[in-house]
Design an enzyme around this catalytic site. Structure first.
Site, PDB file in Angstrom:
ATOM      1  N   LEU A 129       0.832  -1.209   0.000  1.00 17.51           N
ATOM      2  CA  LEU A 129       0.000   0.000   0.000  1.00 17.51           C
ATOM      3  C   LEU A 129       0.863   1.254   0.000  1.00 17.51           C
ATOM      4  CD1 LEU A 129      -2.916   1.149   0.296  1.00 17.51           C
ATOM      5  CD2 LEU A 129      -2.548   1.092   2.775  1.00 17.51           C
ATOM      6  N   ALA A 132       8.319   3.234   2.156  1.00 11.34           N
ATOM      7  CA  ALA A 132       9.166   4.343   2.597  1.00 11.34           C
ATOM      8  C   ALA A 132      10.578   3.832   2.853  1.00 11.34           C
ATOM      9  CB  ALA A 132       8.578   4.980   3.848  1.00 11.34           C
ATOM     10  N   SER A 135      10.325   1.361   6.210  1.00 11.02           N
ATOM     11  CA  SER A 135       9.325   0.290   6.303  1.00 11.02           C
ATOM     12  C   SER A 135       8.463   0.227   5.046  1.00 11.02           C
ATOM     13  CB  SER A 135       8.449   0.499   7.538  1.00 11.02           C
ATOM     14  OG  SER A 135       7.788   1.748   7.448  1.00 11.02           O
ATOM     15  N   GLN A 136       7.628  -0.791   5.026  1.00 12.19           N
ATOM     16  CA  GLN A 136       6.705  -1.019   3.919  1.00 12.19           C
ATOM     17  C   GLN A 136       5.386  -1.502   4.517  1.00 12.19           C
ATOM     18  OE1 GLN A 136       8.347  -2.399   0.098  1.00 12.19           O
ATOM     19  NE2 GLN A 136       7.091  -4.229   0.382  1.00 12.19           N
ATOM     20  N   LYS A 152       2.738  -3.293   8.925  1.00 12.21           N
ATOM     21  CA  LYS A 152       3.905  -2.443   8.687  1.00 12.21           C
ATOM     22  C   LYS A 152       5.142  -3.240   9.061  1.00 12.21           C
ATOM     23  CE  LYS A 152       5.791   2.118   9.905  1.00 12.21           C
ATOM     24  NZ  LYS A 152       5.539   3.375  10.665  1.00 12.21           N
ATOM     25  N   ASP A 287       5.867  14.104  14.543  1.00 11.93           N
ATOM     26  CA  ASP A 287       6.178  13.865  13.130  1.00 11.93           C
ATOM     27  C   ASP A 287       4.913  14.061  12.294  1.00 11.93           C
ATOM     28  OD1 ASP A 287       7.815  13.265  10.980  1.00 11.93           O
ATOM     29  OD2 ASP A 287       7.596  11.103  11.175  1.00 11.93           O
TER      30      ASP A 287
END
Length: 549
Positions: A129, A132, A135-136, A152, A287
């Protein structure tokens, strides 16, 4: 330093020189050591002549890869170190990298679960989806309930890559600090240390899950913020499983307008959320860039935020919260003397700072801001300018305040993107004034008493004995103090008497000596000298022997 580290170091240096970043330092300010390095690597040429320095740095970060992209994003928030044009270019860096192989993702997920994916999830999508630098994210449904979830998972070997790049960054920062000198404005060692703490916090997804649960519980009944449910029993250091959400990215203004979202209310709620997290909960999402924030599709006339990615959270101690509130209130009341006092009281500047000079410097920076309407004044830039001013007076760096400043800039940017006429002061002032009243007024005293009441009630049965013991001890102490006082008074009386006799003896000795030298009748001189001798003996013998109490 390993061979791999040396190679990576050369690659970084080559990239920086290829983008001509050595030219960012004015020729007259370049140290000889930097010129020597450039001369030794004469074959590496600037491939982007005429490009703006900020754009050079942005492209160099992109070329160096994900770790440096995130480093550039962090640098974009340090406007106390970088000029605005540099910071704005770095803020455009996007953390988008190609996804890694789904087979590796499956293997990493099953290694954490210690079970096959199919035993716990249905409809696992091999196409991520989102992807980065660290992570994925993959989608699936829980086999037990059929609920839609996202998984994640950290990239393979990302920890080793980040630690290696951090080691190189630290070595480079030490070298750059040596090249530029300890008093340089960039302070590379401090910046890299700040980045290290930030990015290492994102490598533990179990910690992120705990943060998300805590933040969700803080706003469980809120109509302003929703944090997706986290399945804690399925969370591990390299894997996190949470509820899948369906929202509109906060940066998609067209989609928000198309569904009739109340953008003014949404912008005001964003400001309220920030101050609530900082001052009420002392636990804030640090963040909050647009990629981590979505807006609900339900009831657009009463919209709420959906927050993701709780890897970086911040908090302040009670003193820092009070000082921060006082600074913001004093600024809008134009009480620059109070701002200077707060900085000194808090220890944010050294105690030997010239208060008057500091106050005048603050006034010179802040007063021009009032030439524009209040709804155009940025809280984040107020703090930024105050920190820049304080830097001239040896400000003590406060990492938690850097996080606050960064988050506030994010919130303000989002708020004014949603609703350009947003008046942050009108939204924040009542909150800050009420909070300050609760901290220093009668209500604050009542709350403190109420908070300590359980502890005091436990000690209440012991109170008579404690009072008796203290009175007994006090009596003994007073008795010993009275004895000391009596001894001291006696000592002073003896000393006074002795000094009187010795001074009289000295006076008669002088008189006798004068009479003796006049060669007149000797008997007055003899009498004076005799009496002086007797008085000296009496005075010496009467001096107190014990000088300790």
């Amino acid at each position: 330093m390993t061979l791999a580290s040396i190679r990576r170091g050369y690659q970084v240096l080559r990239t920086l020189l290829q983008f001509g970043l050595d030219k960012a330092i004015p020729a007259q300010q370049r140290p000889w050591s930097l010129r020597l390095i450039k001369l030794c690597l004469f074959w590496i040429r600037d491939q982007h002549p005429g490009m703006h320095n900020g754009e050079r740095l942005k492209l160099a970060m992109q070329a160096l890869g994900p770790v440096y992209i995130k480093f550039g994003q962090m640098l974009s928030t340090r406007r106390d170190l970088l000029d605005d044009d540099w910071a704005e270019q770095l803020a455009m860096l996007q953390d988008k990298v190609p996804p890694f192989d789904s087979a590796l993702a499956r293997a990493a997920i099953e290694a954490e679960l210690q079970a096959p994916i199919a035993s716990l999830f249905d409809d696992f999508d091999d196409i991520p989806l989102a992807s980065a630098s660290i992570s994925q994210v993959h989608t699936a449904t829980l086999k037990s309930t059929g609920e839609a979830v996202v998984l994640k998972v950290l990239r393979p070997n990302v920890e080793q890559q980040i630690l290696a790049d951090l080691e190189l960054m630290e070595q480079s920062a030490n070298m750059l600090n040596w090249l530029l000198g300890d008093g340089n404005r960039l302070r590379p060692i401090e910046v890299v240390a700040d980045y290290r703490a930030t990015i290492l916090g994102e490598l533990n997804l179990k910690l992120e899950a705990h943060n998300a649960v805590r933040l969700r519980n803080n706003f469980i009944d809120s109509n302003a913020l929703y944090i997706p449910y986290v399945y804690e029993d399925l969370c591990f250091p390299r894997l996190m499983v949470m509820e899948r959400i369906y929202g509109i990215p906060v940066s998609d203004i067209a989609a928000l307008k198309a569904q009739g979202t109340d953008l003014k209310l949404l912008a005001e709620r964003g400001v309220e959320l920030f101050f609530t997290q900082v001052f009420r909960d002392n636990f804030f999402h640090a963040d909050m860039h647009p990629g981590n924030i979505f807006i609900s599709k339900e009831h657009p006339h009463d919209p709420f935020y959906i927050g993701l990615d709780c890897g970086i959270m911040g908090s302040l101690n009670d003193d820092d919260k009070r000082y921060l509130a006082e600074v913001l209130l004093a600024f809008f009341n134009r009480n620059y003397h109070r701002i200077a006092e707060v900085y000194l009281d808090s220890g944010w500047v050294t105690s030997d700072t010239d208060t008057q000079a500091f106050e005048q410097a603050i006034k010179a920076v802040c007063e021009p801001m009032f030439n524009k309407p209040l709804n155009e004044i940025s809280f984040g830039h107020v703090l930024l300018e105050l920190f820049r001013t304080a830097r001239q007076f040896k400000i003590v760096v406060q990492p938690q305040l850097v996080l606050i400043e960064k988050t506030l800039l994010y919130i303000e940017g989002l708020g004014r993107q949603l609703y350009p006429q947003l008046d942050l002061w009108q939204t924040a002032k009542p909150f800050l004034e009420q909070w300050m009243a609760e901290q220093v007024g009668p209500k604050a005293m009542y709350n403190k008493v109420r908070a300590n009441l359980p502890s005091w009630s436990d000690k209440l049965p012991e109170l008579p004995e404690l009072i008796y013991d203290n009175l007994t001890m006090g009596k003994k102490l007073l008795g010993s103090q009275q004895q000391l006082l009596d001894r001291y008074i006696k000592h002073q009386r003896q000393l006074h008497k002795s000094n009187y006799l010795l001074i009289s003896s000295a006076s008669l000795l002088i008189c006798g000596t004068i009479l003796f030298n006049q060669q007149a009748t000797l008997w007055p001189a003899i009498v004076c000298l005799s009496v002086a001798t007797i008085l000296w003996l009496l005075g010496w013998r009467s001096r107190p022997k014990n000088r300790k109490f």
